[in-house]
Design a protein around this motif. Structure first.
Motif, mmCIF file in Angstrom:
data_model
loop_
_atom_site.group_PDB
_atom_site.id
_atom_site.type_symbol
_atom_site.label_atom_id
_atom_site.label_comp_id
_atom_site.label_asym_id
_atom_site.label_seq_id
_atom_site.Cartn_x
_atom_site.Cartn_y
_atom_site.Cartn_z
ATOM 1 N N VAL A 159 0.841 -1.206 0.000
ATOM 2 C CA VAL A 159 0.000 0.000 0.000
ATOM 3 C C VAL A 159 0.873 1.252 0.000
ATOM 4 O O VAL A 159 0.629 2.204 -0.761
ATOM 5 N N GLN B 152 -5.942 11.799 -6.413
ATOM 6 C CA GLN B 152 -6.012 12.268 -5.032
ATOM 7 C C GLN B 152 -6.973 11.410 -4.208
ATOM 8 O O GLN B 152 -6.706 11.104 -3.027
ATOM 9 N N ASN B 153 -8.055 10.981 -4.835
ATOM 10 C CA ASN B 153 -9.020 10.127 -4.136
ATOM 11 C C ASN B 153 -8.393 8.752 -3.826
ATOM 12 O O ASN B 153 -8.583 8.194 -2.737
ATOM 13 N N GLU B 154 -7.643 8.224 -4.805
ATOM 14 C CA GLU B 154 -6.988 6.925 -4.591
ATOM 15 C C GLU B 154 -5.990 7.022 -3.441
ATOM 16 O O GLU B 154 -5.932 6.131 -2.578
ATOM 17 N N TRP C 168 -6.047 9.111 -0.938
ATOM 18 C CA TRP C 168 -6.789 9.243 0.320
ATOM 19 C C TRP C 168 -7.296 7.885 0.808
ATOM 20 O O TRP C 168 -7.161 7.545 1.985
ATOM 21 N N VAL C 169 -7.893 7.092 -0.120
ATOM 22 C CA VAL C 169 -8.415 5.761 0.241
ATOM 23 C C VAL C 169 -7.286 4.863 0.734
ATOM 24 O O VAL C 169 -7.426 4.151 1.744
ATOM 25 N N LEU C 170 -6.138 4.896 0.023
ATOM 26 C CA LEU C 170 -5.002 4.057 0.403
ATOM 27 C C LEU C 170 -4.441 4.469 1.761
ATOM 28 O O LEU C 170 -4.064 3.613 2.576
ATOM 29 N N GLN C 171 -4.389 5.767 2.005
ATOM 30 C CA GLN C 171 -3.883 6.245 3.294
ATOM 31 C C GLN C 171 -4.797 5.796 4.433
ATOM 32 O O GLN C 171 -4.324 5.432 5.515
ATOM 33 N N GLN C 172 -6.108 5.855 4.193
ATOM 34 C CA GLN C 172 -7.055 5.397 5.207
ATOM 35 C C GLN C 172 -6.881 3.897 5.472
ATOM 36 O O GLN C 172 -6.916 3.439 6.619
ATOM 37 N N TYR C 173 -6.660 3.125 4.373
ATOM 38 C CA TYR C 173 -6.476 1.682 4.499
ATOM 39 C C TYR C 173 -5.184 1.374 5.269
ATOM 40 O O TYR C 173 -5.155 0.517 6.156
ATOM 41 N N SER D 86 -5.698 2.013 8.883
ATOM 42 C CA SER D 86 -6.498 0.942 9.479
ATOM 43 C C SER D 86 -5.653 -0.301 9.742
ATOM 44 O O SER D 86 -5.789 -0.971 10.776
#
Length: 635
Positions: free
Chosen positions: A587, A614-616, A618-623, A626
């Protein structure tokens, strides 16, 4: 043409014959921890055991030379058999009847050459043994009795008798379905004026077996004065009999050699019999040739070269025996075991000694007393007049180079000090310096003239796994934390698939950054994934091995399948930790790749592409967050 062996039968053979039982026929195995066993590799020379066997997985792997595979692969490699020959041999051992996909089963046509030749030798051994009971063989029975061997002793060693006629065995084997070509190839028959005739006629017969117990040749002793042949006649070199690679009695002695870390090397068949009957069950003999390097390899694998290992040579005290002892000493450094020599009083061999003085005398003879190096040096020194300075100097000139060949410095110095005493030179340090100087000169010549040094074991291993058929990427670096984690996860997927399933099967090949590991991940995927191994790990490993594109990847799979884990407790927590680490690094790499692409494009990036990137991120950073917070639960 031979039919293809049914796949279910191959699986049945693989499951029925334990790999540790097969490997133990060739080398000594000891506990290596984690359910694995270890021993000295039979495929390359090594001082410490790097060869591991995993009985639970049915695999072996050498971490030194990278050879690995299952039971079938081991037997194919060590006995130089084809796949079909190996399966047939193991099937016979397990009592499994094989089915063939094409043309049915025809033993005389579909068995491999080695299987056929070994079978011919076993039938011949049975034939000779039966002949020993006949009236013609009375001369042979008298020969044995005169040397202290009764009927029970003859039966224990399989001693037989070859009839004096021209073709008794040849006709018998023809009746068993063997062709003339097979009889000649086996060495049991030879060409005569009108076709094949028996090679051995009117002689006492000793079957010679290899380490696994297969009869591969014979030793034949002359009995009659009108026999113009040599006193002892052995099987000629054949595809299954190489005299430099067989030891008479090894099949009977190997377990006790491994158990006691001791071997006794005698000179003849009757000496082996005498020793075993006297309770020295570690006795073996060469078959009509000098004790050499290949014999040492056989013994080293059984002795496993531990510190207490002993090899005792018994040679006659005559000139020939002394010469044999000196030859053995030349190879002494190939042993890690301590070597000794035993010479019976009045130059008797063990057989004569047993007759004259009984079993106790034989057992006493082979108790280690005189180190082989001491005997060899005394033989050299004894040829000179040590009462004169010139004689002492000449003795030192011949003996010092022998001592200089000793590789271990401390041992070399100790023997040099003893040499000074043998020669009668009071200045021990002078002899030590002389030996050391000769050793340095020899090393210097080797450095200037010898071949380029071989890569180290670690280097060889590194080269082996650098270039399998796999996606491109950074070279494998065992010091890299990322590569160490990927390696551990693959070991879990191969050895403990239940701990990483089903999460592991969702991991892409690109999540493994080292090309060799990516290749293994691909093989697991092609075998149906780690989830396939939950029910039957052994069959799953077979499927993974079948999916390997080449030998390099195949060897890496066997290595990972038997290598011990680094953790103390291999449980769900340990598996989850490595699943998370590999995924988290993947990731983070993807985040870095996307951000790097945006940076390179700068203001040239299209608005919709920028928004998607930018959305990708953000999603990867959240993952990633987690994964860091919740571990395997976030997978």
């Amino acid at each position: 043409m031979a039919g293809r062996i049914n796949d279910d039968d191959v699986k049945a053979v693989r499951d029925a014959v334990p790999i540790d039982a097969v490997v133990s026929e060739y080398l000594q195995l000891r506990n290596a921890g984690g359910g694995n066993l270890k021993g000295l590799c039979p495929f390359h020379d090594e001082k410490s055991p790097s060869f591991q066997v995993s009985p639970g997985k049915g695999l072996f792997h050498c971490f030194g030379c990278q050879e690995g595979g299952d039971t079938i692969a081991f037997v194919m490699k060590i006995d130089h058999l084809t796949f079909s020959e190996t399966v047939e041999r193991l099937a016979a051992k397990a009592g499994i009847t094989l089915r063939y996909e094409e043309g049915g089963y025809n033993p005389s046509h579909q068995r491999g050459e080695r299987i056929r030749l070994v079978e011919a030798h076993q039938i011949a051994a049975d034939f000779y043994r039966e002949q020993l009971n006949g009236p013609e063989a009375e001369i042979g029975r008298k020969f044995l009795a005169a040397r202290g061997f009764d009927q029970e002793a003859a039966a224990h060693f399989g001693v037989g008798y070859s009839p004096a006629g021209w073709d008794h065995l040849t006709r018998y084997l023809r009746g068993k379905g063997f062709s003339d070509k097979e009889l000649i190839s086996s060495g049991l028959s030879q060409d005569g004026r009108r076709g094949p005739i028996d090679r051995f006629r009117g002689r006492l017969m000793w079957p010679i077996s290899d380490t696994s117990g297969d009869v591969v040749g014979f030793g034949a002793r002359k009995l009659r004065d009108d026999d113009n042949g040599p006193k002892y006649l052995n099987t000629p070199e054949t595809s299954i009999y190489k005299k430099s690679q067989v030891l008479y009695g090894i099949d009977l002695a190997k377990k006790d050699i491994a158990k006691s870390s001791r071997a006794v090397v005698v000179e003849g068949y009757t000496d082996v019999m005498a020793c075993h009957l006297a309770g020295v069950t570690t006795a073996i003999a060469t078959c009509g040739t000098a004790f050499g390097g290949d014999h040492i390899k056989i013994l080293r694998r059984l002795l496993m070269d531990n510190g207490s290992a002993r090899v005792i040579f018994t040679f006659d005290g005559d000139a020939a025996g002394q010469k044999a002892a000196l030859r053995a000493f030349e190879d002494d450094q190939k042993f890690a075991a301590e070597t000794y020599i035993a010479i019976a009083p009045d130059n008797m061999d063990p057989c004569d000694l047993r007759l004259a003085k009984g079993d106790d005398a034989v057992r006493d003879l082979v108790e280690p007393r005189t180190p082989l190096f001491e005997f060899a040096l005394r033989q050299i020194v004894g040829r000179y007049d040590l009462e004169t300075p010139a004689g002492r100097a000449a003795a030192l000139d011949e003996a010092a180079p022998v001592v200089a060949k000793i590789k271990t410095g401390s041992v070399q110095r100790e023997v040099a000090v003893q040499l000074a005493g043998f020669v009668g030179i009071l200045d021990q340090e002078y002899v030590v310096r002389r030996v050391n100087q000769l050793a340095q000169w020899a090393r210097g010549r080797g450095e200037r003239r010898g071949p380029a040094p071989a890569p180290s074991r670690a280097g060889a291993r590194h080269q082996q796994v650098q270039a399998p058929a796999a996606p491109s990427g950074p070279a494998l670096n065992l010091r890299s934390p990322a590569h160490r984690t990927e390696r551990e996860l693959l070991k879990l997927a191969l050895q403990k698939p239940a701990l990483v399933s089903p999460a592991f099967d969702a991991y892409g090949v690109d999540e493994f950054t080292a090309p060799p590991y990516a290749a293994v991940r691909q093989c697991i995927a092609e075998a149906g994934g780690a989830e396939m191994g939950v029910a039957d790990t052994r069959e799953y490993l077979v499927q993974v091995l079948d999916a390997t594109p080449d030998d390099t990847v195949r060897k890496l799979v066997t290595e990972l399948a038997v290598e011990v884990f680094h953790g103390k407790s291999i449980d769900e927590s340990y598996a989850g930790e490595h699943l998370v680490k590999v995924r988290l690094r993947a990731v983070d790499r993807r985040i870095a790749d996307v951000q790097g692409s945006l940076a390179r494009l700068g203001s040239n990036v299209a608005p919709d592409h920028l928004a998607a990137a930018q959305n990708e991120v953000w999603v990867l950073q959240q993952y990633a967050q987690s994964l860091r917070n919740h571990g395997a639960a976030a997978l």
